[in-house]
Design a protein around this motif. Structure first.
Motif, short mmCIF file in Angstrom:
data_model
loop_
_atom_site.label_atom_id
_atom_site.label_comp_id
_atom_site.label_asym_id
_atom_site.label_seq_id
_atom_site.Cartn_x
_atom_site.Cartn_y
_atom_site.Cartn_z
N LEU A 1 0.80 -1.13 0.04
CA LEU A 1 0.12 0.20 -0.01
C LEU A 1 0.87 1.30 0.18
N PRO A 2 0.89 2.35 -1.08
CA PRO A 2 1.46 3.41 -0.94
C PRO A 2 1.06 4.38 0.08
N ILE A 3 2.00 4.79 0.83
CA ILE A 3 1.56 5.58 2.03
C ILE A 3 2.28 6.84 2.02
N THR A 4 1.63 7.66 2.94
CA THR A 4 2.58 9.23 3.16
C THR A 4 2.01 9.82 4.49
N VAL A 5 2.02 10.85 4.74
CA VAL A 5 1.35 11.61 5.74
C VAL A 5 0.74 12.86 5.22
N ASP A 6 -0.58 13.19 5.98
CA ASP A 6 -1.34 14.18 5.65
C ASP A 6 -0.80 15.56 6.41
N ASP A 7 -1.51 16.63 6.20
CA ASP A 7 -0.98 18.03 6.81
C ASP A 7 -0.94 17.94 8.36
N GLU A 8 -1.60 17.08 9.06
CA GLU A 8 -1.57 16.94 10.45
C GLU A 8 -0.43 15.90 10.93
N GLY A 9 0.31 15.27 10.02
CA GLY A 9 1.22 14.47 10.38
C GLY A 9 0.94 12.94 10.62
N TYR A 10 -0.35 12.63 10.11
CA TYR A 10 -0.77 11.23 10.37
C TYR A 10 -0.69 10.47 8.92
N PHE A 11 -0.71 9.15 9.19
CA PHE A 11 -0.43 8.39 7.92
C PHE A 11 -1.61 8.24 7.23
N VAL A 12 -1.45 8.42 5.90
CA VAL A 12 -2.77 8.34 4.87
C VAL A 12 -2.18 7.46 3.77
N ALA A 13 -3.12 6.79 3.17
CA ALA A 13 -2.81 6.19 1.84
C ALA A 13 -2.69 7.15 0.75
N ARG A 14 -1.83 6.80 -0.46
CA ARG A 14 -1.81 7.55 -1.39
C ARG A 14 -2.79 7.15 -2.63
#
Length: 370
Positions: free
Chosen positions: A340-353
């Motif tokens: 699963l490709p992942i990154t972080v959102d503006d609040e610093g939480y992990f999200v999927a791309r």
């Protein structure tokens, strides 16, 4: 030999006592039968059929207090059966067939937990009341007749007179003048009919819409959350640890095809990491995320040996190396775990791309998305 009971144009003796002579096919033409009234055909057919009436109970007197009370009992029973059927439809609608979906949740409300019991209750109550209403109608309102009849072959005469007998039975039932019963019977019939065909909606709706076997609820911007719904930031896990995560959507922790392992690699693992071609940027820092569903038989894989960098499936002992793109290195599995490709959102939480680039689960689904 012709007699007054058998010559063309006669009633065959149905209107007088005594034995009949001749046969119906020789005595009556279709035109003569068509000219007779229903009552005449009923009587004529009964006598030719060799019917012997042993006892007749005509039922309650029309308009009497006894009849009115029985009509109310039957009518309200049918109405209650119809109401129960429509209540079934109201509850069933919550499953997402034609109204917004009523999602069951492990920590859901009392109503959510009662979804299936309510379906069974209202369907059982509706069918029970329908049966009770029919029994009450038969016992309290229909005429009761005891008769014996000889068996014989059919003919046009038989068909015509039998039809008259059936219509006569409907006339004697009193349904035409008992409006409460006919209306409640129609209401019940509509409700029970819809109740019985409603579950077929799942067959009418195309289950392949949106490629459900090849997609999960992961999508761009969907947060990775724990089983309790709490989001995850980089640094929440120790190096070498594994956390099972789910998409932050309704019922996410109950969607087995979306279960994902979020793994934080140790420095030496990160240095040896060799992702699959084209997926070099799927991780985030020292974090990688792989499907929790074994590609051999669909078992949940969650045994992680950080010393060997291997994920183990407890069902058939398949092993996957997380430093080689979760490639199978032992056991019957032949396909890598989807990443699963992942990154972080503006609040610093992990999200999927995005969603997984390939279908999760057994090797049968080893195909590119469409």
């Amino acid at each position: 030999m012709s007699t007054r009971d058998s010559h063309p144009g006669s009633t065959g003796g149905a209107d007088t006592p005594g034995p009949l002579h001749g046969g119906p096919d020789e005595d009556y033409t279709p035109e003569q039968l068509a000219a007779m009234s229903r009552e005449e055909l009923d009587i004529l057919g009964a006598r030719y059929d060799g019917v012997e009436i042993l006892h007749v109970d005509p039922g309650p007197e029309p308009g009497s207090r006894l009849e009115k009370r029985a009509v109310r009992q039957v009518g309200w029973t049918f109405a209650a059966a119809g109401l129960s059927a429509f209540l079934f439809l109201v509850v069933y609608a919550g499953s997402g067939w034609f109204l917004p979906e009523w999602n069951w949740a492990r920590e859901g409300t009392t109503w959510s937990a009662m979804f299936n019991p309510l379906l069974g209750l209202f369907m059982g109550l509706s069918l029970t009341l329908a049966g009770v209403g029919l029994v009450l109608y038969t016992k309290k309102l229909l005429p009761h007749e005891t008769a014996v009849q000889d068996k014989h072959d059919g003919s046009h005469f038989d068909r015509v007179t039998t039809g008259a007998t059936l219509v006569g039975g409907l006339h004697n039932s009193g349904l035409a003048r008992r409006k409460l019963i006919t209306r409640s019977l129609g209401f019940m019939g509509a409700g029970v009919g819809l109740m019985l065909i409603a579950p077929l909606g799942g067959l009418i709706k195309n289950p392949n819409t949106g490629n459900p076997l090849g997609r999960t609820n992961w999508a761009e911007g969907v947060r990775l959350v724990r089983d309790d719904g709490s989001p995850i930031r980089p640094g929440d896990q120790e190096p070498g640890s594994l956390e099972t995560v789910f998409p932050a959507v309704a019922g996410g922790n109950l969607q087995p095809d979306a279960a994902t392992m979020l793994i934080r690699l140790r420095p030496e693992q990160l240095a040896a990491d060799r992702p699959k071609p084209g997926q070099e940027d799927y991780g985030y820092g020292d974090y990688v995320a792989y499907s929790k569903i074994c590609t051999h038989a669909g078992c949940p894989v969650s045994l992680y040996e950080q010393e060997t960098s291997r994920i183990l499936c407890p069902c058939h002992q398949s092993q996957f190396d997380v430093t080689q793109g979760a490639k199978p290195v032992f056991g019957p599995a032949t396909r890598s775990l989807p990443q699963l490709p992942i990154t972080v959102d503006d609040e610093g939480y992990f999200v999927a791309r995005s969603d997984y680039p390939e279908a999760t689960g057994p090797t049968y689904w080893n195909r590119e998305r469409i």
